[in-house]
Design a protein around this motif. Structure first.
Motif, mmCIF file in Angstrom:
data_model
loop_
_atom_site.group_PDB
_atom_site.id
_atom_site.type_symbol
_atom_site.label_atom_id
_atom_site.label_comp_id
_atom_site.label_asym_id
_atom_site.label_seq_id
_atom_site.Cartn_x
_atom_site.Cartn_y
_atom_site.Cartn_z
ATOM 1 N N LYS A 143 42.915 55.446 46.631
ATOM 2 C CA LYS A 143 43.709 56.806 47.079
ATOM 3 C C LYS A 143 45.125 56.181 47.725
ATOM 4 N N VAL A 144 45.397 54.564 48.039
ATOM 5 C CA VAL A 144 46.179 53.967 48.421
ATOM 6 C C VAL A 144 46.470 53.218 47.482
ATOM 7 N N ASP A 145 47.891 52.588 47.689
ATOM 8 C CA ASP A 145 48.572 50.968 46.754
ATOM 9 C C ASP A 145 47.829 50.519 46.721
ATOM 10 N N ILE A 146 47.979 49.210 45.689
ATOM 11 C CA ILE A 146 47.502 47.550 46.383
ATOM 12 C C ILE A 146 48.748 46.852 45.501
ATOM 13 N N ASP A 147 48.686 45.447 46.323
ATOM 14 C CA ASP A 147 50.093 45.039 45.451
ATOM 15 C C ASP A 147 49.003 43.993 45.055
ATOM 16 N N GLN A 148 49.793 43.842 43.510
ATOM 17 C CA GLN A 148 49.180 43.498 42.227
ATOM 18 C C GLN A 148 49.408 41.157 42.290
ATOM 19 N N HIS A 149 50.145 40.929 43.415
ATOM 20 C CA HIS A 149 50.206 39.690 42.593
ATOM 21 C C HIS A 149 49.694 38.897 43.996
ATOM 22 N N CYS A 150 48.617 38.998 44.934
ATOM 23 C CA CYS A 150 48.110 38.129 45.730
ATOM 24 C C CYS A 150 47.401 37.039 44.708
ATOM 25 N N SER A 151 47.399 36.101 44.981
ATOM 26 C CA SER A 151 47.005 34.865 44.243
ATOM 27 C C SER A 151 45.901 34.529 44.770
ATOM 28 N N LYS A 152 45.694 35.215 45.803
ATOM 29 C CA LYS A 152 43.391 34.125 45.923
ATOM 30 C C LYS A 152 42.916 35.000 45.321
ATOM 31 N N THR A 153 41.519 33.770 44.600
ATOM 32 C CA THR A 153 40.278 33.903 44.049
ATOM 33 C C THR A 153 39.398 33.172 44.681
ATOM 34 N N THR A 154 38.626 33.980 43.953
ATOM 35 C CA THR A 154 37.178 33.981 45.182
ATOM 36 C C THR A 154 36.289 33.269 43.610
ATOM 37 N N PHE A 155 34.768 32.836 43.252
ATOM 38 C CA PHE A 155 34.237 32.488 41.928
ATOM 39 C C PHE A 155 32.623 33.010 42.296
ATOM 40 N N CYS A 156 32.324 33.440 41.333
ATOM 41 C CA CYS A 156 30.720 33.821 41.441
ATOM 42 C C CYS A 156 30.256 33.474 40.252
ATOM 43 N N PRO A 157 28.984 32.688 40.184
ATOM 44 C CA PRO A 157 28.736 31.994 39.027
ATOM 45 C C PRO A 157 27.802 33.480 38.027
ATOM 46 N N PHE A 158 27.869 35.028 38.730
ATOM 47 C CA PHE A 158 27.150 35.399 38.416
ATOM 48 C C PHE A 158 28.309 36.541 37.808
ATOM 49 N N LYS A 159 28.774 36.822 38.938
ATOM 50 C CA LYS A 159 30.175 38.311 38.520
ATOM 51 C C LYS A 159 31.528 37.720 37.703
ATOM 52 N N GLY A 160 31.592 36.184 38.244
ATOM 53 C CA GLY A 160 32.672 35.409 37.622
ATOM 54 C C GLY A 160 34.320 36.013 39.273
ATOM 55 N N THR A 161 35.195 35.851 38.121
ATOM 56 C CA THR A 161 36.266 35.298 38.950
ATOM 57 C C THR A 161 37.009 36.426 39.690
ATOM 58 N N ALA A 162 37.006 36.292 41.261
ATOM 59 C CA ALA A 162 37.773 37.905 42.019
ATOM 60 C C ALA A 162 39.002 37.169 42.631
ATOM 61 N N HIS A 163 39.723 38.113 42.110
ATOM 62 C CA HIS A 163 41.239 38.676 41.985
ATOM 63 C C HIS A 163 41.278 39.493 43.714
ATOM 64 N N TYR A 164 41.938 39.136 43.774
ATOM 65 C CA TYR A 164 42.460 40.255 45.402
ATOM 66 C C TYR A 164 43.589 40.603 45.390
ATOM 67 N N ARG A 165 43.644 41.276 46.262
ATOM 68 C CA ARG A 165 45.242 42.312 46.086
ATOM 69 C C ARG A 165 45.442 43.050 47.483
ATOM 70 N N ASP A 166 47.015 42.892 47.913
ATOM 71 C CA ASP A 166 46.988 43.331 49.603
ATOM 72 C C ASP A 166 46.928 44.475 49.431
#
Length: 516
Positions: free
Chosen positions: A57-80
């Motif tokens: 119901k709110v907007d998110i910024d698509q340009h945040c560069s932070k990522t983390t990795f999980c060997p089960f889920k994959g690479t998580a991409h973070y947004r503001d």
């Protein structure tokens, strides 16, 4: 609905559909509302509710560069998260391309705790599963036995054996550990099934420019871009990383690269490959992921030990560095030794500095230091320090003083000959030096203040060597030595008893022909 999960053993992931509408709020702001929300249970983590992206119901910024990795889920991409009147940095995450174990949350959004004020779950109740002890035998080994592995190679081999004992189908394991060394970028420790030993590769800093590294999982992970997981049984996107096709051609079915962060922030890398038809299970990777921080600390200890040795050898020399690492670190620690002392000074350096651009002068000065150091080491000596544009070297006598003196004399002749082969700069003379050599008893150890020590040699022989070099400049001789340096075969020109600055008694001196 009550979400009840049976007790499990081993690392696990379970995703369940929630019933009815579920809503997430930040204060009074509705963040998301959906009748298709899901809850994920994962070992060691609290339950996480995921919402379909389209139900935000709110907007998110698509340009945040932070990522983390999980060997089960994959690479998580973070947004503001963009809220009325403010933005919350890296407040939401999603797995845009999940691994098979987590495919049910692809296209869903999770909220960080600081963004999620409250959840309205309706009739749903969340109950985390009891996973029990998932890593017992491996942790026991890491805590009790691993510390006695003397080298990183032996630790790597033992780690593989312990994982195999617990059923992890490892066919290939690689550790990339960065080093603090003037020539070596780091070490690759590689174990492959069928090999009896761990192979070690120590590439130079040129590795950063080589295509095989630039386009490799090792670089991707070490740059902080997250971990990687590839099933190699189907089509492999060769444009991602060429090594994946190579591994598949070798019969590998599964590949994982995960970060091994050190306490100083550097990101090292652990990669695993399997040729098992099923590849790695979630429990397999969970076991390694659970212990990865402890594994990283062992490699950090190995690298810190090597870094200390490399730094000491670089700045004080191999013998002196070994003495310091051996405990000679207090002011006054040292020994009285017999040694031949060499002082080698670059002639005409003032003119060179005046006429050359700074970068070219530094390059030429480095050539002088490198040439001098190489010849000293080749003849059994050690460079103690660079003093301006001069080199102080020591040739310990041990049980054979005559040999040490001969080594110093041979090194001096080799230095003069090697400098003559360096191409001079246009309109400038060839590199020349002034060398003084003397021998005697010196203190070989620490001097200085309580906070700043210097490992060096102190004694009359060191002073005489420096003064003989200065005297050689004034009379036009490149090598001047005291009488005790002479051998029966050396071609020497007597200079008489020379009065040297700050030396109370005149020193019988000889000019040595540079050519043998």
């Amino acid at each position: 609905m009550n979400i009840q999960v049976r007790p499990r053993t081993g690392y696990g992931i379970l995703v369940e559909q929630l019933d009815g509408p579920v809503a997430a709020y930040h204060g009074d702001t509705l963040l998301a509302e959906s009748s298709r929300a899901k809850v994920m249970y994962e070992t060691r983590l609290p339950p996480v509710v995921y919402f379909p992206r389209e139900d935000l119901k709110v907007d998110i910024d698509q340009h945040c560069s932070k990522t983390t990795f999980c060997p089960f889920k994959g690479t998580a991409h973070y947004r503001d998260l963009i809220l009325p009147g403010k933005e919350l940095c890296s407040a939401v995450w999603s797995y845009d391309e999940t691994l098979p174990e987590a495919r049910q949350i692809m296209g869903h959004i999770g909220f960080m705790p600081e963004a999620l004020g409250r959840l309205e779950l309706g009739d749903n109740r969340l109950q985390a599963p009891d996973y029990g002890n998932i890593s017992g035998p491996l942790v026991d080994w890491l805590l009790r036995e691993a510390a006695f592995q003397p080298t990183p190679e032996e630790f790597t081999s033992a780690l593989v054996a312990k994982l195999q004992e617990q059923g992890v189908p490892i066919s290939r394991l690689v550790i990339l550990a960065w080093a603090l060394h003037p020539r070596i970028a780091g070490h690759h420790y590689m174990w492959e099934k069928g090999s009896d030993e761990v192979k070690t590769f120590s590439p130079s800093y040129e590795i950063h420019e080589k295509p095989e590294f630039k386009n490799s999982p090792l670089r991707h992970v070490s740059k902080g871009l997250g971990g990687l997981r590839y099933r190699l049984t189907g089509d492999v996107p060769s444009e991602d990383f060429p090594i994946l096709k190579d591994l598949r051609d070798q019969g590998m079915t599964d590949y994982v690269a995960m970060p091994l962060p050190f306490s100083d922030g550097r990101i090292n890398v652990l990669t695993l490959a399997s040729d098992s038809p099923e590849g790695f299970s979630t429990a397999d990777l969970g076991l390694i992921f659970e212990c990865s921080a402890v594994i990283a600390r062992y490699y950090e200890v190995f690298m810190q030990r090597e870094n200390a040795q490399a730094v000491l050898e670089t700045y004080v020399g191999k013998r002196s560095g070994a003495r310091v690492l051996g405990g000679d670190i207090r002011r006054g620690d040292g020994d009285e030794i017999d040694a031949a002392i060499m002082f080698c000074d670059l002639r005409g350096s003032t003119l060179l500095e005046e006429q050359l651009p700074r970068d070219k002068y530094i390059h030429l000065l480095n050539r002088f230091f490198e040439t001098t150091s190489d010849k000293v080491h080749e003849n059994g000596g050690e460079v103690l320090k660079f003093i301006g544009d001069a080199v102080l070297a020591v040739f310990p006598a041990g049980e054979n003083p005559a040999e040490a003196r001969a080594q110093a004399l041979a090194a001096a002749r080799d230095i003069v000959a090697a400098l003559a082969e360096i191409d001079p700069c246009p309109n400038l003379p060839n590199l020349e030096c002034a060398i003084g050599i003397a021998s005697g008893s010196v203190l070989y150890g620490n001097i200085g203040s309580q906070e700043r020590l210097d490992f060096t040699v102190i004694g009359q022989a060191a002073n005489i060597a420096a003064r003989l070099g200065d005297y050689g400049k004034t009379v036009g001789h490149r090598i001047v030595v005291s009488r005790d340096i002479l051998t029966d075969t050396v071609d020497a020109k007597p200079l008489g008893h020379v009065k040297l600055h700050n030396v109370s008694t005149p020193v019988e001196s000889f000019a040595i022909a540079a050519e043998q």
